[in-house]
Design a protein around this motif. Sequence first.
Motif, PDB file in Angstrom:
ATOM      1  N   ASP A 134       3.858   4.411  -7.155  1.00 29.78           N
ATOM      2  CA  ASP A 134       3.195   4.133  -8.396  1.00 29.78           C
ATOM      3  C   ASP A 134       2.132   5.276  -8.565  1.00 29.78           C
ATOM      4  O   ASP A 134       2.009   5.590  -9.763  1.00 29.78           O
ATOM      5  CB  ASP A 134       2.517   2.869  -8.167  1.00 29.78           C
ATOM      6  N   LEU A 135       1.227   5.674  -7.750  1.00 27.58           N
ATOM      7  CA  LEU A 135       0.390   6.779  -7.878  1.00 27.58           C
ATOM      8  C   LEU A 135       0.722   8.060  -7.755  1.00 27.58           C
ATOM      9  O   LEU A 135       0.196   9.189  -8.000  1.00 27.58           O
ATOM     10  CB  LEU A 135      -0.638   6.606  -6.903  1.00 27.58           C
ATOM     11  N   SER A 136       2.168   8.175  -7.070  1.00 21.24           N
ATOM     12  CA  SER A 136       2.719   9.665  -6.980  1.00 21.24           C
ATOM     13  C   SER A 136       1.842  10.396  -5.999  1.00 21.24           C
ATOM     14  O   SER A 136       1.861  11.668  -6.212  1.00 21.24           O
ATOM     15  CB  SER A 136       3.204  10.330  -8.304  1.00 21.24           C
ATOM     16  N   LEU A 137       1.031   9.975  -4.870  1.00 20.08           N
ATOM     17  CA  LEU A 137       0.397  10.883  -4.334  1.00 20.08           C
ATOM     18  C   LEU A 137       1.170  11.441  -3.050  1.00 20.08           C
ATOM     19  O   LEU A 137       2.355  10.719  -2.790  1.00 20.08           O
ATOM     20  CB  LEU A 137      -0.826  10.011  -3.567  1.00 20.08           C
ATOM     21  N   SER A 138       0.828  12.355  -2.207  1.00 14.71           N
ATOM     22  CA  SER A 138       1.635  12.960  -1.290  1.00 14.71           C
ATOM     23  C   SER A 138       1.543  12.257  -0.088  1.00 14.71           C
ATOM     24  O   SER A 138       0.634  11.391   0.115  1.00 14.71           O
ATOM     25  CB  SER A 138       1.133  14.495  -1.056  1.00 14.71           C
ATOM     26  N   ALA A 139       2.655  12.689   0.886  1.00 16.52           N
ATOM     27  CA  ALA A 139       2.288  11.789   2.353  1.00 16.52           C
ATOM     28  C   ALA A 139       0.943  12.318   3.044  1.00 16.52           C
ATOM     29  O   ALA A 139       0.425  11.577   3.562  1.00 16.52           O
ATOM     30  CB  ALA A 139       3.585  12.563   3.125  1.00 16.52           C
ATOM     31  N   ALA A 140       0.463  13.529   2.646  1.00 17.06           N
ATOM     32  CA  ALA A 140      -0.816  13.980   3.350  1.00 17.06           C
ATOM     33  C   ALA A 140      -2.012  13.054   2.749  1.00 17.06           C
ATOM     34  O   ALA A 140      -3.078  12.671   3.420  1.00 17.06           O
ATOM     35  CB  ALA A 140      -1.113  15.389   2.737  1.00 17.06           C
ATOM     36  N   ALA A 141      -1.767  12.721   1.561  1.00 17.55           N
ATOM     37  CA  ALA A 141      -2.983  11.957   0.805  1.00 17.55           C
ATOM     38  C   ALA A 141      -2.610  10.556   1.345  1.00 17.55           C
ATOM     39  O   ALA A 141      -3.989   9.908   1.589  1.00 17.55           O
ATOM     40  CB  ALA A 141      -2.605  11.835  -0.717  1.00 17.55           C
ATOM     41  N   TYR A 142      -1.700   9.848   1.577  1.00 19.17           N
ATOM     42  CA  TYR A 142      -1.469   8.481   2.128  1.00 19.17           C
ATOM     43  C   TYR A 142      -1.887   8.644   3.560  1.00 19.17           C
ATOM     44  O   TYR A 142      -2.496   7.855   3.898  1.00 19.17           O
ATOM     45  CB  TYR A 142       0.150   8.439   2.131  1.00 19.17           C
ATOM     46  N   GLY A 143      -1.709   9.738   4.269  1.00 19.59           N
ATOM     47  CA  GLY A 143      -2.178   9.878   5.647  1.00 19.59           C
ATOM     48  C   GLY A 143      -3.635   9.873   5.642  1.00 19.59           C
ATOM     49  O   GLY A 143      -4.410   9.144   6.527  1.00 19.59           O
ATOM     50  N   LEU A 166       0.942  -1.247   0.135  1.00 18.59           N
ATOM     51  CA  LEU A 166       0.015   0.009  -0.054  1.00 18.59           C
ATOM     52  C   LEU A 166       1.010   1.244   0.036  1.00 18.59           C
ATOM     53  O   LEU A 166       0.648   2.269  -0.799  1.00 18.59           O
ATOM     54  CB  LEU A 166      -1.009  -0.120   1.079  1.00 18.59           C
ATOM     55  N   GLY A 167       1.759   1.298   0.897  1.00 22.12           N
ATOM     56  CA  GLY A 167       2.724   2.400   0.978  1.00 22.12           C
ATOM     57  C   GLY A 167       3.567   2.608  -0.551  1.00 22.12           C
ATOM     58  O   GLY A 167       3.395   3.771  -0.953  1.00 22.12           O
ATOM     59  N   LEU A 168       3.887   1.825  -1.164  1.00 22.72           N
ATOM     60  CA  LEU A 168       4.484   1.755  -2.246  1.00 22.72           C
ATOM     61  C   LEU A 168       3.650   2.309  -3.481  1.00 22.72           C
ATOM     62  O   LEU A 168       3.999   3.020  -4.314  1.00 22.72           O
ATOM     63  CB  LEU A 168       5.189   0.556  -2.751  1.00 22.72           C
ATOM     64  N   PHE A 169       2.459   1.670  -3.409  1.00 20.90           N
ATOM     65  CA  PHE A 169       1.383   1.916  -4.375  1.00 20.90           C
ATOM     66  C   PHE A 169       0.947   3.319  -4.501  1.00 20.90           C
ATOM     67  O   PHE A 169       0.781   3.829  -5.353  1.00 20.90           O
ATOM     68  CB  PHE A 169       0.264   0.862  -3.971  1.00 20.90           C
TER      69      PHE A 169
END
Length: 390
Positions: A224-233, A217-220
């Motif tokens: 892979d999706l190039s989302l930000s840390a805020a988006a991941y959070g 999930l973190g890699l994806f």
Amino acid sequence: MALTTVAVDVLVIDVLKASEAQVGLVRASQFLPYLVLGLVAGAQVDRWRRRRVLIGFNLAQALLLLGIPLLYAAGALSVTSTAVVLFASGCCAVYVAAAEQAYLPDLVPRRTLVLANARLGQAMSVAQTLGPAVAGFLVAAVSAPVTLVVSSLARGFNAMSIFRIRRPEPPRDVERRPIVREIGEGLSFTYRHQTLAPLAVSTHVWFLANSIAVTLLGLFVLRDLSLSAAAYGAVLTAAGVGSLLGALAAPRAARRLGEGNVIIVSRAACALAWAAIAFTPTAAATSVIIGYLGVLQLLCGASMGLEDPSEMGYRQAVTPRVMLGRVNSVLRSANRSMAVVGALVGGVLATAFSFRTTLLAVAALFLTAALVGAGSPLRGARSGRVPVAP
């Protein structure tokens, strides 16, 4: 825990520029202590005062986590040193985990174990809900290493909170036998028990699947999706919200369906959610992708929040008190060993195959975990139908 997860993922992936295999290695280092120390820790916790164990090892973990920001400030932080610190912190976590699950039945009556575990799950879910969002904000504002300082302070707060508990513990069994024999008793009880044995196997498969999933999930999301840390959070926050909702519903679900059925249904829901994640619309707008992943992580979190109190409560109810530390550690050690394998496999699979293919394999593993339980005496099992554990 949620703060640490986001901060470490961003630190390793974005700051240290680790490869997929190195990400798996760092993830595995957090679970490896359960393989190395788990069985011994369980036997020792059955001998020691559990409150003292919780206080001491929470404080030690707090100090160890401070090592990462200090190494970063000194310019000496690497993927390897990060893994070493997390391994040492994980060694403390082994004793904390063994003690906390064995300590709860000393504090509440047997009939309220599912409810008590649900209350703990609700508190943890709140932390998991707020933690990723706060972590994403802190990482963006002050960097990932500094965010780990906050995580360290949280461990210290845990120790201080447990220190304030004044209820006396029942005396430990004064008989001292060879520790290998005591470990053997825990293994024998767990894997020969009519319902604990299939529950254990199902949970082992679940941990293998979940470890691969969270590694991916973190890699994806970040790579892979190039989302930000805020988006991941934000995505992980949705899982926390789901976990809270599941924990709120857990006591009623256990009463209506029985703990065994709750566990089986929840694991099937995990399979459905991760299968859907495999079909994330990667070409869609960023907001759509975040929303899609958020809904599915909400379902994952809800299934875990619903299932965990039933699993913990049932296990604590059917296990004799004098063996709680050993049985819990046998299961946790095996589960975390599967998590080590899953983290390493997740990194390798992410390198060798597409994310969609690997995520579908993960969904199949989650489904296998559900089917193992459904085809065993765990189906329909209720803690109220077993003799009272001494």
